[in-house]
Design a protein around this motif. Structure first.
Motif, PDB file in Angstrom:
ATOM      1  N   TYR A 352     -17.943   3.057  -6.716  1.00 51.39           N
ATOM      2  CA  TYR A 352     -17.960   4.032  -7.825  1.00 51.39           C
ATOM      3  C   TYR A 352     -16.888   4.172  -9.062  1.00 51.39           C
ATOM      4  O   TYR A 352     -16.972   4.500  -9.920  1.00 51.39           O
ATOM      5  CB  TYR A 352     -17.598   5.504  -6.874  1.00 51.39           C
ATOM      6  N   VAL A 353     -15.519   3.734  -8.719  1.00 61.35           N
ATOM      7  CA  VAL A 353     -14.702   3.498  -9.439  1.00 61.35           C
ATOM      8  C   VAL A 353     -15.097   2.335 -10.701  1.00 61.35           C
ATOM      9  O   VAL A 353     -14.664   2.775 -11.762  1.00 61.35           O
ATOM     10  CB  VAL A 353     -13.317   2.939  -8.743  1.00 61.35           C
ATOM     11  N   VAL A 354     -15.554   1.276 -10.073  1.00 64.60           N
ATOM     12  CA  VAL A 354     -16.116   0.341 -11.213  1.00 64.60           C
ATOM     13  C   VAL A 354     -17.103   0.707 -12.069  1.00 64.60           C
ATOM     14  O   VAL A 354     -16.976   0.742 -13.176  1.00 64.60           O
ATOM     15  CB  VAL A 354     -16.497  -0.945 -10.263  1.00 64.60           C
ATOM     16  N   PHE A 374      -6.464   5.944 -16.335  1.00 65.93           N
ATOM     17  CA  PHE A 374      -7.880   5.801 -15.311  1.00 65.93           C
ATOM     18  C   PHE A 374      -7.321   4.854 -14.040  1.00 65.93           C
ATOM     19  O   PHE A 374      -6.913   3.839 -14.340  1.00 65.93           O
ATOM     20  CB  PHE A 374      -8.910   4.971 -15.974  1.00 65.93           C
ATOM     21  N   GLY A 375      -7.061   5.595 -12.875  1.00 62.68           N
ATOM     22  CA  GLY A 375      -7.062   4.774 -11.545  1.00 62.68           C
ATOM     23  C   GLY A 375      -5.607   4.171 -11.339  1.00 62.68           C
ATOM     24  O   GLY A 375      -5.340   3.389 -10.755  1.00 62.68           O
ATOM     25  N   ASP A 376      -4.567   4.270 -12.260  1.00 60.08           N
ATOM     26  CA  ASP A 376      -3.305   3.609 -12.200  1.00 60.08           C
ATOM     27  C   ASP A 376      -2.216   4.651 -11.413  1.00 60.08           C
ATOM     28  O   ASP A 376      -2.734   5.700 -10.920  1.00 60.08           O
ATOM     29  CB  ASP A 376      -2.556   3.272 -13.562  1.00 60.08           C
ATOM     30  N   GLY A 391     -16.101  13.590 -15.103  1.00 61.10           N
ATOM     31  CA  GLY A 391     -16.542  14.012 -14.065  1.00 61.10           C
ATOM     32  C   GLY A 391     -15.703  13.306 -12.661  1.00 61.10           C
ATOM     33  O   GLY A 391     -16.216  13.217 -11.694  1.00 61.10           O
ATOM     34  N   ILE A 392     -14.585  12.967 -13.010  1.00 58.49           N
ATOM     35  CA  ILE A 392     -13.680  12.083 -12.191  1.00 58.49           C
ATOM     36  C   ILE A 392     -12.746  12.925 -11.320  1.00 58.49           C
ATOM     37  O   ILE A 392     -11.997  14.272 -11.918  1.00 58.49           O
ATOM     38  CB  ILE A 392     -13.040  10.984 -12.519  1.00 58.49           C
TER      39      ILE A 392
END
Length: 490
Positions: A352-354, A374-376, A391-392
């Motif tokens: 999903y993250v990818v 994003f994701g850090d 939508g994260i």
């Protein structure tokens, strides 16, 4: 040992005692005083400050959970040592800005990320947070390669790592046998873990994956310590027992990503060096650790759980975040390829993250969306300005260094980071005839490339602490040897 090493040993002992005092009493004034004293010590004796990092960072999660005022100690120790190195070069300003090519690529990568962040309305706090996540331990390359590294320094570094690893292993056994009810902060004891993760050892580092990476490094360095010491038979037995105990805890982290990385690195090392006996010894240690440590400890923990009240209470603390991945010990590898795990991964997990990462990349293809988006590490503490657009969930963590960089830093950032990684690899490979240490660093780095697929590995302070320190020491050693060979007296 000479007087200089004796002073460093004394400094480390004093530093550890000071940390224990701050930990036990948990009084902010004491913690601040300890921080001040140790930072001054790091400026006066940079090597001593660096040695203390190998005590502080592996224990940081525990120390800061109990004594939050110690939170900045590691950063300040590094900054103090860095400032001392810069000060010592004050009469040779050119040397201050001497970097390897891969270091310049990393510096450009960080600058690009900061610029992209500013262009996308990321808060200054988030930008600084993420720059710190990448840069603070990276400074160790700069510091260590400018120090005169001796065999005594290496020996002391190895002993500190060995001693710290054994303390962490002891706590891990207590955690397992007490069902996470002893030798841990109350918040950790009360934490509600998923069924799969409840069977894993989190340890002093409070994360099974981070613990697994740390124990891998500790095991490798313990082997080097054993070789350097050339111990008597009885001491050899002690080292082997220590490795078996350490490997047992390593297995019980059930960290599949680290297992694969170790398999990659070990295979490459044995294929290149043709040291087949070493592979047999590693296999023997793992087999003994499984039979003599993992199975007895697991069965003992099950018996304690079924026949005593130890750990038998309702946990009402925070619920573990993120998807439930894995199952009990015997099922964890099978779950890796199961349909249910794949479905979870596509909806809330790594895949999903990818997918989301590439969505971000399509909108920011050149220099990315910037740090803190994003994701850090920064997005765990600061709200990303772009998550709502995709939508994260606000606390998403990439657990994949590469998709994070693709999204946050775009095509240019990917190129710069690739130059950084491949530049290090090429640097080690070129020096393989200068020192035999080069090949272990080459295969380790290739294994770490794999880890980047499953962890934000280059933001992990414990890993980068060791990796950047070893890289700096390697550069210092190679330069000294090459200069010695070029000397007209040779």
């Amino acid at each position: 040992m000479n007087n200089r090493i004796d002073r460093q040993v004394l400094g480390v002992v004093v530093g550890v005692l000071a940390l224990l005092i701050a930990f036990v009493f948990n009084i902010p004034a004491i913690s601040y005083a300890v921080t001040l004293v140790l930072v001054v010590l790091a400026f006066l004796q940079p090597k001593t400050g660096i040695y203390l990092l190998f005590v502080y960072f592996p224990a940081r999660a525990l120390l800061t959970e109990v004594a939050p005022s110690l939170k900045l100690l590691g950063d300040l120790l590094i900054i103090a040592a860095f400032l001392r190195i810069v000060w010592d070069q004050r009469n040779n300003w050119k040397s201050i800005f001497q970097f390897e090519k891969f270091e310049w690529a990393f510096i450009a990568f960080v600058a690009l990320g900061a610029i992209a962040s500013l262009l996308n309305d990321v808060s200054i706090g988030a930008i600084v947070f993420q720059i710190r996540a990448f840069v603070i331990t990276f400074l160790l390359i700069y510091i260590v390669k400018r120090l005169r590294i001796t065999k005594d320094d290496i020996r002391l570094f190895l002993w500190i790592t060995f001693a710290m690893a054994m303390v962490i292993v002891l706590q891990a056994f207590i955690e397992k046998l007490s069902m996470r009810s002893a030798w841990m902060p109350e918040k950790w004891i009360n934490r509600q873990l998923s069924p799969g993760n409840a069977s894993r050892i989190y340890g002093v580092l409070n994360n099974p994956n981070v613990l697994s990476v740390y124990l891998t490094i500790a095991a490798i360095l313990t082997i080097y310590l054993k070789r350097m010491m050339k111990p008597a038979n009885w001491a050899n037995i002690v080292f082997y027992i220590s490795l078996i105990l350490l490997s047992g805890i390593w297995i019980m982290t059930y960290s599949r990503g680290t297992w694969i990385a170790v398999a990659i690195g070990l295979s490459l090392y044995v294929l290149y060096t043709r040291k087949w006996k070493f592979a047999v010894k590693v296999a023997l240690v793992l087999a003994l650790s499984f039979g003599a440590v993992v199975l007895p400890t697991t069965y003992a923990a099950q018996w304690i759980k079924q026949n005593t009240e130890i750990g038998n209470f309702e946990r009402t603390g925070e619920v573990e975040e993120g998807p439930v991945v894995g199952a009990v010990e015997a099922d964890r590898l099978r779950e890796t390829i199961s349909a249910s795990t794949l479905e979870k991964s596509l909806t809330t997990g790594r895949l999903y993250v990818v997918v989301k990462g590439f969505e971000v990349y399509k909108d920011y293809p050149i220099i990315g969306s910037g740090f803190g988006t994003f994701g850090d590490s920064a997005t765990k503490s600061y709200l990303s300005p772009i998550y709502a657009d995709y939508g994260i969930l606000t606390n998403i963590y990439a657990d994949n260094q590469y998709i994070e960089i693709i999204a946050q830093n775009g095509t240019v950032g990917v190129i710069l980071f690739a130059i950084f990684l491949l530049g290090m690899l090429w640097f080690f490979w070129k020096k393989r005839h200068v020192t035999p240490v080069a090949i272990p660093l080459v295969v380790s780095l290739i294994a770490i490339f794999w880890c980047g697929l499953v962890y934000n590995i280059w933001e992990d302070k414990t890993f980068t602490l060791y990796y950047y320190t070893l890289t700096g020491a390697f550069i210092a050693f190679v330069r000294a040897k090459e200069q010695s060979n070029d000397s007209p007296h040779n």
